[in-house]
Design a protein around this motif. Structure first.
Motif, PDB file in Angstrom:
ATOM      1  N   LEU A  48      -4.980   4.397  10.712  1.00 30.96           N
ATOM      2  CA  LEU A  48      -3.743   4.665  11.444  1.00 30.96           C
ATOM      3  C   LEU A  48      -2.642   3.681  11.052  1.00 30.96           C
ATOM      4  O   LEU A  48      -1.478   4.077  10.907  1.00 30.96           O
ATOM      5  N   LEU A  49      -2.991   2.424  10.866  1.00 27.52           N
ATOM      6  CA  LEU A  49      -1.999   1.435  10.450  1.00 27.52           C
ATOM      7  C   LEU A  49      -1.484   1.710   9.039  1.00 27.52           C
ATOM      8  O   LEU A  49      -0.296   1.541   8.766  1.00 27.52           O
ATOM      9  N   ARG A  55       1.429   2.849  17.207  1.00 23.77           N
ATOM     10  CA  ARG A  55       1.090   3.217  18.582  1.00 23.77           C
ATOM     11  C   ARG A  55      -0.317   3.808  18.652  1.00 23.77           C
ATOM     12  O   ARG A  55      -1.124   3.431  19.483  1.00 23.77           O
ATOM     13  N   GLY A  56      -0.618   4.741  17.753  1.00 22.85           N
ATOM     14  CA  GLY A  56      -1.944   5.348  17.718  1.00 22.85           C
ATOM     15  C   GLY A  56      -3.036   4.336  17.438  1.00 22.85           C
ATOM     16  O   GLY A  56      -4.133   4.411  18.001  1.00 22.85           O
ATOM     17  N   ALA A  57      -2.726   3.374  16.561  1.00 20.63           N
ATOM     18  CA  ALA A  57      -3.706   2.338  16.223  1.00 20.63           C
ATOM     19  C   ALA A  57      -4.009   1.454  17.430  1.00 20.63           C
ATOM     20  O   ALA A  57      -5.169   1.118  17.690  1.00 20.63           O
ATOM     21  N   ILE A  58      -2.979   1.110  18.191  1.00 17.52           N
ATOM     22  CA  ILE A  58      -3.183   0.259  19.360  1.00 17.52           C
ATOM     23  C   ILE A  58      -3.963   1.005  20.430  1.00 17.52           C
ATOM     24  O   ILE A  58      -4.904   0.472  21.028  1.00 17.52           O
ATOM     25  N   ALA A  89       2.672  -4.383  14.928  1.00 21.79           N
ATOM     26  CA  ALA A  89       3.783  -3.756  15.641  1.00 21.79           C
ATOM     27  C   ALA A  89       5.057  -4.584  15.507  1.00 21.79           C
ATOM     28  O   ALA A  89       5.025  -5.813  15.583  1.00 21.79           O
ATOM     29  N   LYS A  90       6.172  -3.896  15.329  1.00 19.34           N
ATOM     30  CA  LYS A  90       7.472  -4.559  15.293  1.00 19.34           C
ATOM     31  C   LYS A  90       7.874  -4.892  16.723  1.00 19.34           C
ATOM     32  O   LYS A  90       7.488  -4.206  17.664  1.00 19.34           O
ATOM     33  N   SER A  91       8.676  -5.924  16.873  1.00 13.06           N
ATOM     34  CA  SER A  91       9.071  -6.345  18.227  1.00 13.06           C
ATOM     35  C   SER A  91       9.859  -5.255  18.953  1.00 13.06           C
ATOM     36  O   SER A  91       9.793  -5.165  20.185  1.00 13.06           O
ATOM     37  N   THR A  92      10.572  -4.417  18.234  1.00 15.22           N
ATOM     38  CA  THR A  92      11.326  -3.328  18.871  1.00 15.22           C
ATOM     39  C   THR A  92      10.418  -2.185  19.311  1.00 15.22           C
ATOM     40  O   THR A  92      10.812  -1.377  20.147  1.00 15.22           O
ATOM     41  N   ASP A  93       9.210  -2.108  18.756  1.00 17.17           N
ATOM     42  CA  ASP A  93       8.270  -1.039  19.109  1.00 17.17           C
ATOM     43  C   ASP A  93       7.375  -1.384  20.299  1.00 17.17           C
ATOM     44  O   ASP A  93       6.696  -0.507  20.834  1.00 17.17           O
ATOM     45  N   ILE A  94       7.375  -2.629  20.716  1.00 17.69           N
ATOM     46  CA  ILE A  94       6.448  -3.060  21.767  1.00 17.69           C
ATOM     47  C   ILE A  94       6.727  -2.353  23.089  1.00 17.69           C
ATOM     48  O   ILE A  94       5.811  -1.834  23.724  1.00 17.69           O
TER      49      ILE A  94
END
Length: 154
Positions: A48-49, A55-58, A89-94
């Motif tokens: 997934l990464l 998101r799917g990976a997390i 993950a990018k900080s904007t995606d958290i």
């Protein structure tokens, strides 16, 4: 002469300590299946990464974490998988990722954040603090309380 009129000893079973390894069934029991689940999860997260689906990976990394004292090596391996996903993950995606998680997933994520903070020589504390901030923002202080009082560790 007894000072009690009620036999309180007959009500003592509800507070009896139950070892999580004795009651473990399914994926929480020590078995070869648990090891294959962790390995499968690790491969899925890596795939997934590589496709850019952080998101799917997390979400996949947080699914059904191994539980019990007997599976410490598997817990360590699974922690590495979760930490890899979180670090990617990018900080904007958290914020969007955290808002999409259920309460149970937030609690599991918080357990892994604290597990990572316990090993600052291995995992990036700055990344973990960013995740901690957003989980508390979405899940509230209740998430911290539930994680700190839960007997099942990751």
């Amino acid at each position: 002469m007894a000072h009690r009129k009620v036999d309180v000893d007959k009500y003592g079973d509800e507070d009896t300590f139950v070892d999580e390894n004795e009651t473990a069934t399914g994926s929480t029991a020590v078995s070869a299946q648990t090891e294959s689940d962790v390995a499968s999860r690790e491969g899925d997260v890596r795939n997934l990464l590589s496709r850019g689906d952080t998101r799917g990976a997390i979400v996949r990394a947080l699914e059904d974490p191994p539980a019990g004292r007997e599976v410490q090596a598997l817990k360590d391996r699974n922690t590495g998988t979760v930490m890899t996903a979180l670090a990617t993950a990018k900080s904007t995606d958290i914020v969007p990722i955290v808002k999409d998680l259920s309460t149970q997933q937030l609690d599991i994520l918080m357990k892994y954040v604290y597990r990572g903070m316990a090993s600052p020589e291995i995992y990036n504390s700055a990344v973990l603090l960013a995740w901690h901030e957003k989980v508390v923002e979405v899940g509230g202080m209740g998430s911290i309380v539930r994680v700190l009082t839960d007997r099942k560790t990751v």
